[in-house]
Design an enzyme around this catalytic site. Structure first.
Site, PDB file in Angstrom:
ATOM      1  N   HIS A   1      27.857  72.092  49.588  1.00 26.25           N
ATOM      2  CA  HIS A   1      27.955  72.380  51.022  1.00 26.25           C
ATOM      3  C   HIS A   1      29.363  72.016  51.501  1.00 26.25           C
ATOM      4  O   HIS A   1      29.588  70.996  52.138  1.00 26.25           O
ATOM      5  CB  HIS A   1      26.881  71.580  51.764  1.00 26.25           C
ATOM      6  CG  HIS A   1      26.862  71.798  53.237  1.00 26.25           C
ATOM      7  ND1 HIS A   1      26.578  73.023  53.809  1.00 26.25           N
ATOM      8  CD2 HIS A   1      27.098  70.954  54.278  1.00 26.25           C
ATOM      9  CE1 HIS A   1      26.646  72.911  55.123  1.00 26.25           C
ATOM     10  NE2 HIS A   1      26.955  71.670  55.434  1.00 26.25           N
TER      11      HIS A   1
ATOM     12  N   ARG B   1      23.216  81.265  57.771  1.00 27.04           N
ATOM     13  CA  ARG B   1      24.507  81.822  58.223  1.00 27.04           C
ATOM     14  C   ARG B   1      24.878  83.055  57.404  1.00 27.04           C
ATOM     15  O   ARG B   1      25.466  84.016  57.921  1.00 27.04           O
ATOM     16  CB  ARG B   1      25.593  80.745  58.103  1.00 27.04           C
ATOM     17  CG  ARG B   1      25.416  79.656  59.141  1.00 27.04           C
ATOM     18  CD  ARG B   1      26.501  78.613  59.037  1.00 27.04           C
ATOM     19  NE  ARG B   1      26.382  77.625  60.114  1.00 27.04           N
ATOM     20  CZ  ARG B   1      26.774  76.368  60.007  1.00 27.04           C
ATOM     21  NH1 ARG B   1      27.323  75.935  58.888  1.00 27.04           N
ATOM     22  NH2 ARG B   1      26.636  75.548  61.020  1.00 27.04           N
TER      23      ARG B   1
ATOM     24  N   ARG C   1      34.769  68.378  55.555  1.00 26.95           N
ATOM     25  CA  ARG C   1      33.607  67.473  55.546  1.00 26.95           C
ATOM     26  C   ARG C   1      33.912  66.250  54.684  1.00 26.95           C
ATOM     27  O   ARG C   1      33.466  65.140  54.972  1.00 26.95           O
ATOM     28  CB  ARG C   1      32.375  68.190  55.002  1.00 26.95           C
ATOM     29  CG  ARG C   1      31.903  69.367  55.854  1.00 26.95           C
ATOM     30  CD  ARG C   1      30.728  70.035  55.162  1.00 26.95           C
ATOM     31  NE  ARG C   1      30.165  71.159  55.888  1.00 26.95           N
ATOM     32  CZ  ARG C   1      30.593  72.420  55.770  1.00 26.95           C
ATOM     33  NH1 ARG C   1      31.613  72.712  54.986  1.00 26.95           N
ATOM     34  NH2 ARG C   1      29.994  73.386  56.438  1.00 26.95           N
TER      35      ARG C   1
HETATM   36  N1  LIG Z   1      24.319  68.975  56.127  1.00 29.53           N
HETATM   37  C1  LIG Z   1      24.577  69.837  57.100  1.00 29.53           C
HETATM   38  O1  LIG Z   1      24.350  71.035  56.957  1.00 29.53           O
HETATM   39  C2  LIG Z   1      25.148  69.352  58.402  1.00 29.53           C
HETATM   40  C3  LIG Z   1      25.630  68.087  58.505  1.00 29.53           C
HETATM   41  N2  LIG Z   1      26.132  67.618  59.694  1.00 29.53           N
HETATM   42  C4  LIG Z   1      26.561  66.223  59.712  1.00 29.53           C
HETATM   43  O2  LIG Z   1      25.584  65.462  60.425  1.00 29.53           O
HETATM   44  C5  LIG Z   1      26.202  64.289  60.974  1.00 29.53           C
HETATM   45  C6  LIG Z   1      25.821  64.156  62.438  1.00 29.53           C
HETATM   46  O3  LIG Z   1      26.437  65.153  63.207  1.00 29.53           O
HETATM   47  P1  LIG Z   1      26.231  65.184  64.809  1.00 29.53           P
HETATM   48  O4  LIG Z   1      24.805  64.973  65.134  1.00 29.53           O
HETATM   49  O5  LIG Z   1      26.929  66.380  65.299  1.00 29.53           O
HETATM   50  O6  LIG Z   1      27.048  63.873  65.238  1.00 29.53           O
HETATM   51  P2  LIG Z   1      26.851  63.019  66.575  1.00 29.53           P
HETATM   52  O7  LIG Z   1      28.071  62.175  66.710  1.00 29.53           O
HETATM   53  O8  LIG Z   1      26.445  63.881  67.700  1.00 29.53           O
HETATM   54  O9  LIG Z   1      25.602  62.078  66.224  1.00 29.53           O
HETATM   55  C7  LIG Z   1      25.634  61.082  65.258  1.00 29.53           C
HETATM   56  C8  LIG Z   1      24.820  59.905  65.760  1.00 29.53           C
HETATM   57  O10 LIG Z   1      24.745  58.922  64.724  1.00 29.53           O
HETATM   58  C9  LIG Z   1      24.689  57.670  65.371  1.00 29.53           C
HETATM   59  N3  LIG Z   1      24.977  56.593  64.431  1.00 29.53           N
HETATM   60  C10 LIG Z   1      26.182  56.230  63.911  1.00 29.53           C
HETATM   61  N4  LIG Z   1      26.013  55.185  63.071  1.00 29.53           N
HETATM   62  C11 LIG Z   1      24.701  54.900  63.050  1.00 29.53           C
HETATM   63  C12 LIG Z   1      23.913  53.936  62.376  1.00 29.53           C
HETATM   64  N5  LIG Z   1      24.455  53.055  61.537  1.00 29.53           N
HETATM   65  N6  LIG Z   1      22.595  53.928  62.585  1.00 29.53           N
HETATM   66  C13 LIG Z   1      22.026  54.803  63.433  1.00 29.53           C
HETATM   67  N7  LIG Z   1      22.709  55.751  64.108  1.00 29.53           N
HETATM   68  C14 LIG Z   1      24.030  55.774  63.909  1.00 29.53           C
HETATM   69  C15 LIG Z   1      25.708  57.797  66.495  1.00 29.53           C
HETATM   70  O11 LIG Z   1      25.520  56.793  67.488  1.00 29.53           O
HETATM   71  C16 LIG Z   1      25.446  59.205  66.990  1.00 29.53           C
HETATM   72  O12 LIG Z   1      24.546  59.239  68.068  1.00 29.53           O
HETATM   73  C17 LIG Z   1      27.697  64.457  60.709  1.00 29.53           C
HETATM   74  O13 LIG Z   1      28.068  63.709  59.569  1.00 29.53           O
HETATM   75  C18 LIG Z   1      27.849  65.948  60.445  1.00 29.53           C
HETATM   76  O14 LIG Z   1      28.968  66.236  59.651  1.00 29.53           O
HETATM   77  C19 LIG Z   1      26.170  68.397  60.805  1.00 29.53           C
HETATM   78  C20 LIG Z   1      25.709  69.696  60.751  1.00 29.53           C
HETATM   79  C21 LIG Z   1      25.179  70.279  59.553  1.00 29.53           C
HETATM   80  O1  LIG Z   2      30.732  71.976  59.456  1.00 30.48           O
HETATM   81  C1  LIG Z   2      30.387  70.790  59.559  1.00 30.48           C
HETATM   82  O2  LIG Z   2      31.160  69.829  59.465  1.00 30.48           O
HETATM   83  C2  LIG Z   2      28.942  70.497  59.785  1.00 30.48           C
HETATM   84  C3  LIG Z   2      28.166  71.198  58.765  1.00 30.48           C
HETATM   85  O3  LIG Z   2      28.011  70.737  57.659  1.00 30.48           O
HETATM   86  C4  LIG Z   2      27.822  72.589  59.062  1.00 30.48           C
HETATM   87  O4  LIG Z   2      27.690  72.974  60.228  1.00 30.48           O
HETATM   88  O5  LIG Z   2      27.671  73.338  58.096  1.00 30.48           O
END
Ligand SMILES: NC(=O)C1=CN([C@@H]2O[C@H](COP(=O)(O)OP(=O)(O)OC[C@H]3O[C@@H](n4cnc5c(N)ncnc54)[C@H](O)[C@@H]3O)[C@@H](O)[C@H]2O)C=CC1
Ligand SMILES: O=C([O-])CC(=O)C(=O)O
Length: 308
Positions: free
Chosen positions: A175, A151, A88
């Site tokens: 995380h 999880r 990450r």
């Molecule tokens: N904290 C957590 O537990 C988790 C965090 N994540 C994180 O969440 C983020 C998103 O993941 P996904 O939805 O799978 O990615 P994704 O690629 O499917 O969606 C991200 C979206 O952000 C948009 N985007 C990019 N720059 C932007 C901006 N400046 N303004 C508005 N929209 C913008 C993109 O066009 C895209 O549609 C990633 O950084 C991922 O690592 C994902 C799962 C769990």
């Molecule tokens: O694994 C990743 O990169 C996205 C995330 O934070 C999660 O699913 O826990």
């Protein structure tokens, strides 16, 4: 109750869907930078309303922050997800600029909002928002521990051969693949410590599987997960919107709690209408304290890469 979700990608859309299905918000605004993408996701989701029985109005906008004005809660999922083999932390180069920009735009139009940070590396992105958005510390929340705990419960139930509803447990700390601190000592099956049912060796396996939960899914899916992340965010949004006073581990700015200052890291908090209403300090044993300290060192190392 108006909720904005920035990033209409996998996690953002899943989160909007769960919020709508739970039917507690009047309005969800999905915002994305990709032309027409959020509008399309919103329309598709709205066409599930009569099937799924919700009245939440979902609208999509392309980078128009005026439509997000006066949001009670804003969720930041914009940025790139990792690919198999990545950590990450490697996402910081692209995501820091996006998260900083997005949070400043959100606060301009919704100065009283509560921000939930999801984009990775999440603890560092939450820290960045704290340092740059000018919001009080109870109104910036990082989502990680709620997902990691879900999880953990999945893995515990698997090891115990029990239904998930029978088990309880919590993950604190950063995380990240190495930083999570699953509290195996406090995990229970119907109030009975899980150590009564499974060996220490099996419990250690549960702990290791939990810590790499995100990486395991990333390897299987080719990108990171979205259903459980979306559900976890929607649970936090609901706890705030409905003033539930529920306890979740969230990434929170510490000011002396757990012996740490000036760091966002996972700790149990009470969530209600004011965002983080209380940080709960647990009595950790020496091993857990050492694990937490090591986790914080990792988060600080990533924070040091920020230009704030
Ligand atoms: N904290 C957590 O537990 C988790 C965090 N994540 C994180 O969440 C983020 C998103 O993941 P996904 O939805 O799978 O990615 P994704 O690629 O499917 O969606 C991200 C979206 O952000 C948009 N985007 C990019 N720059 C932007 C901006 N400046 N303004 C508005 N929209 C913008 C993109 O066009 C895209 O549609 C990633 O950084 C991922 O690592 C994902 C799962 C769990
Ligand atoms: O694994 C990743 O990169 C996205 C995330 O934070 C999660 O699913 O826990």
């Amino acid at each position: 109750m108006k909720v904005t979700v920035v990033g209409a990608g996998a996690v953002g859309a899943s989160c909007a869907e769960y919020i709508a299905i739970k039917n507690f918000a009047s309005e969800v605004v999905l915002l994305d930078i990709k032309e027409g993408f959020a509008e399309g996701k919103a329309m598709d989701l709205m066409q599930t309303a009569s099937l799924n029985g919700f009245d939440t109005k979902i609208t999509g906008v392309t980078n128009d922050y005026s439509k997000t004005a006066d949001s009670d809660i804003c969720v930041i999922t914009s940025g790139i997800p990792r690919k198999p083999g990545m950590t990450r932390e490697e996402l910081i180069g692209i995501n820091a600029g996006i998260v900083k920009d997005v949070s400043s735009n959100l606060v301009k139009h919704s100065p009283n909002t509560i921000i939930i940070v999801v984009s990775n590396p999440m603890d560092t992105m939450a820290y960045l928002v704290h340092k740059t958005a000018g919001l009080p510390k109870n109104r910036v929340i990082g989502m990680g521990g709620a997902l990691d705990s879900a999880r953990f419960k999945y893995r515990l139930a698997e090891a115990l051969g029990a239904p998930i509803s029978d088990v309880d447990g919590m993950v604190i700390g950063g995380h990240s693949d190495t930083g999570m601190v699953p509290l195996t000592r406090l995990a229970t099956r119907n109030s009975v410590p899980v150590t009564k049912f499974i060996s220490e060796e099996r419990l250690n396996q549960v702990m290791e599987d939990t810590k790499v939960g995100g990486a395991t899914l990333t390897k299987l899916l080719g990108t990171s997960a979205w259903y459980a992340p979306g559900a976890a965010v929607s649970a936090l949004v609901q706890a705030i919107a409905c003033d539930q006073k529920k306890m979740f581990p969230c990434s929170v700015m510490l000011d002396g709690e757990y012996g740490m200052k000036d760091i966002c890291i996972g700790a149990p908090v009470i969530l209600g209408r004011n965002g983080i209403e209380k940080i709960v300090e647990l009595e950790l044993n020496d091993a857990e304290k050492a694990h937490m300290k090591e986790s914080a060192e990792g988060v600080r190392k990533t924070n040091d890469l920020l230009e704030v």
